[in-house]
Design an enzyme around this catalytic site. Structure first.
Site: not given
Ligand code: NDP
Length: 447
Positions: A43, A48, A51, A99, A182, A263, A436
């Site tokens: 983070c 976070c 970013k 930290y 993002e 992911g 308002h």
């Molecule tokens: P997400 O889980 O949000 O999204 C992953 C994306 O990758 C989905 O669209 C998924 O598709 C796709 N995907 C997964 N595997 C494959 C593959 N093998 N080939 C192609 N596409 C694939 O993950 P992020 O990486 O964006 O973020 C990770 C985590 O970090 C988030 O889940 C969140 O918890 C955290 N995070 C939070 C933020 C916030 O609070 N603002 C900001 C950034 C990260 P499908 O939908 O089909 O599974």
């Protein structure tokens, strides 16, 4: 005298680990933390926090343009990535210092090296030293998942994206989740040509579909390209250093940078969990409500347990662990109505159930919306509409979901989430006089 070197040994100095270490130490425990990278975790160091600073930096592109409509004589402005990057990284250094200071102030011993588990109470440090602890807390977070296909090594992940030497002209982002949307917004504001390659036909799975549709619509109008049903097939490196990204179902996409936002998976590789007999579930450490694994002396908090991958959740889990094990106040974390946000342009904020989920859970629901153009956008001549959505149980009127896409949506949603968490009804919202003029007043005026 304890039979162990430490009462608690925490692996990983991220959000969850630092909170658990600090609070446990304040309860009188003798605590050590091992961190192989930097104190602060994903983070603070490469997630976070930096970013969000990039999101702020990126938004100036729109603000500078809009300012002219508000009478400001803005000369042609140019953007210097190196300045923003270095300032962001300097602030990350500052936060890492804070930290570390927190741990020092609480007399937590910090080992700046990798630690692995040798047994229920034994760890080995990378330097070869063996240490023992009454309790071990695994707080190693998660790691970007990169799909395995030819040429994948030419892409980068969110681990590297904050350090780019130059801004790429053409960016292909794999994924349609948080990080993809993002960074699509960030790079697009910096005038990069951005294409999101999404493997299915949906972005931001889990978010309310009407809100997601609005983001898609706005993103398209801002010039972000989307390729749906476009799983990765191959990345071809060209002689000039650029790439051709081959995806399913369409022509290859030229790119100067490929970002994987596909992911994040629990960071457990080589940790030695098997040596202690720690049970896993779908790649994550399996824990009970108190974050305890099947081994009595080993606990785990945060992304490594893959409950909800959000920093404030990891912090709560770290706090609950310390209260339970060292504070004499057993505590579990309430995972209901956890608010979340996507810092896209514009951002999304949400708490509770989406319309689809609410229909499945409650059957009889009432949906209220407010679809409006914020005053600032009107004067700026920016045709970008906001959407608020309130989902209520039709019988009781209780608000079970609140979703917004709008400037400042996360800021507004955090306050509104208190009302949703408290179980308030649509009538309670309506009883509150509007403030308002504000965007937030739409919350008490929804029809
Ligand atoms: P997400 O889980 O949000 O999204 C992953 C994306 O990758 C989905 O669209 C998924 O598709 C796709 N995907 C997964 N595997 C494959 C593959 N093998 N080939 C192609 N596409 C694939 O993950 P992020 O990486 O964006 O973020 C990770 C985590 O970090 C988030 O889940 C969140 O918890 C955290 N995070 C939070 C933020 C916030 O609070 N603002 C900001 C950034 C990260 P499908 O939908 O089909 O599974």
């Amino acid at each position: 005298m304890s039979d162990y070197d430490f009462d608690l040994f925490v692996i990983g100095a991220g959000s969850g680990g630092v909170r658990a270490a600090r609070v446990s130490a304040s309860y009188g425990a003798k605590v050590a933390v091992a961190e192989e990278y930097r104190v602060g975790g994903t983070c603070v160091i490469r997630g976070c926090v930096p970013k969000k600073m990039l999101v702020y930096g990126a938004h100036f592109a729109e603000d500078l343009k809009d300012a002219r409509r508000f009478g400001w004589n803005v000369p042609d402005c140019t953007f210097d990535w190196n300045v923003l990057r270095d300032n962001v990284l300097a602030d990350v250094d500052r936060l890492e210092g804070l930290y570390t200071q927190t741990l020092d102030n609480n007399k937590v011993t910090v080992f700046r090296e990798r630690a692995t588990i040798e047994g229920p109470n034994t760890l080995r440090l990378a330097s070869g030293q063996t240490v023992t602890a009454k309790y071990i807390l695994v707080a190693t977070g998660a790691w970007p998942q990169v799909p395995d296909f030819p040429g994948a090594e030419h892409g980068i992940t969110s681990n590297e994206v904050f350090h780019l030497e130059t801004l790429p002209k053409r960016v292909v982002i794999f994924g349609g989740g948080y990080i993809a949307n993002e960074f699509a917004g960030i790079f697009n504001e910096f005038s990069c040509n951005v294409t999101l390659a999404v493997r299915g036909d949906q972005i931001l799975r889990g978010y309310d579909s009407q809100i997601v549709d609005r983001l898609l619509h706005i993103s398209l109008s801002k010039g972000i390209n989307f390729r749906f049903n476009a799983p990765p097939e191959r990345i071809e490196k060209l002689e000039d250093g650029s790439m051709l990204v081959h995806v399913g179902g369409g022509a290859p996409i030229p790119a100067d940078m490929v970002l994987f936002a596909t992911g994040r998976v629990p960071n457990v590789k080589g940790l030695g969990l098997d040596k202690a007999g720690v049970e896993m579930a779908r790649g994550a450490i399996k824990v009970d409500g108190y974050s305890k694994t099947n081994v009595d002396s080993i606990y785990a908090v945060g992304d490594v347990t893959d409950r909800i991958q959000l920093t404030p959740v990891a912090i709560r889990e770290g706090q609950a662990f310390a209260d339970t094990v060292f504070g004499g106040t057993p505590r579990t974390v309430d995972y209901g109505n956890v608010p979340s946000a996507v810092f896209s342009h514009p951002p999304i904020g949400a708490v509770g159930l989406s319309e689809g989920e609410a229909r499945n859970s409650y059957g009889n629901i009432k949906v209220y919306t407010s679809d409006f153009r914020p005053m600032k956008n009107v004067l700026a001549g920016r045709n970008e509409r906001s959407l608020y959505k309130m989902i209520c149980d039709a019988d009781s009127g209780k608000v079970v979901g609140l979703h917004m896409i709008s400037p400042d949506a996360p800021e507004i949603l955090q306050a509104a989430a208190i009302a949703v968490k408290a179980g308030l009804t649509k009538a309670d919202f309506d009883d509150t006089v509007a403030l308002h003029p504000s965007m937030a007043e739409e919350l008490v005026l929804m029809r």
